[in-house]
Motif scaffolding. Structure first.
Motif: not given
Length: 235
Positions: A95, A118-119, A155-157, A159-160, A200, A204
């Motif tokens: 990551e 991420a949003e 999903d957030f991680h 997306a990063l 989170h 971001l």
């Protein structure tokens, strides 16, 4: 469809059904870490053959949600301190490098298309936090669907990582998907959905401004929470 091909398709469907059910029970905590997963009992429970159950358990083991040991059979994965640190070190390598590459591509203010996934994950967490608040108002208790929380967090991680544009890093990180969701289940006692959302949202913004170092600090904190919690006599 020939009988042989149809049989393979049916078995595949049955394997997927059993694996999906057990995966959900593991990731929600309905099956505790270390719980034995016995073929004969599961076959009776699901009305499936032992061959089907064995294949489903192999699928879960490949996702590292279950472990198979000689003379002990298959059990739900449990994390010890070394496991936690090893997983976080691997996450950090993937990551943080992904965020570094994303910074090279996008600069200190990522474009809307890079931020959108991420949003969207944060929007899902916000909706879950709101639902938890409504439940608390109605009953005095807050009980969000933690499986949905785990999915939004993953999903957030993801997306990063995808912001890096590196297919190989994205592929390697995707292979950790189920294990990372299981990790979040273990840190669940330390977080509310509101706290997870706020952390989170800040992350971001921080990864755009400070890059990989912000993510490294974030991952180190979550590992420390779990390692310290396991060491505590009250844990």
């Amino acid at each position: 469809m020939r009988a042989e091909s149809r049989g393979r398709a049916d078995r595949s469907t049955a394997v997927g059904r059993v694996a999906a059910h057990l995966r959900g029970e593991i990731l929600t905590g309905a099956l505790d870490p270390g719980t034995p997963l016995r073929e004969e009992q599961l076959a009776a429970r699901f009305g499936a053959s032992r061959h089907t159950v064995r294949a489903a358990l192999a699928r879960l083991a490949a996702e590292r949600l279950a472990v198979a040991a000689p003379y002990r059979g298959v059990r739900v994965t449990s994390f010890d301190g070394d496991d936690i640190l090893a997983l976080q070190h691997l996450r950090m390598a993937l990551e943080c490098e992904a965020v570094r590459l994303a910074g090279e591509r996008h600069g200190s203010v990522w474009p809307a298309e890079a931020l959108a996934p991420a949003e969207a994950a944060l929007d899902t967490l916000a909706a879950l936090a709101g639902q938890a608040g409504l439940d608390a108002d109605a009953s005095g208790e807050s009980d969000p669907d933690w499986l949905d929380v785990e999915t939004a967090h993953a999903d957030f991680h993801r997306a990063l990582v995808e912001a890096s544009g590196s297919p190989r890093i994205i592929e390697a990180h995707a292979a950790l998907g189920s294990e990372l969701r299981l990790f979040l289940l273990h840190v669940r006692p330390h977080y509310t959905v509101d706290a997870l959302l706020a952390e989170h949202r800040d992350l971001l913004e921080a990864v755009q401004r400070r890059g990989a170092e912000a993510l490294r600090e974030h991952l180190a904190r979550s590992a420390a929470l779990l390692v310290d919690g396991r060491a505590s006599p009250s844990a």
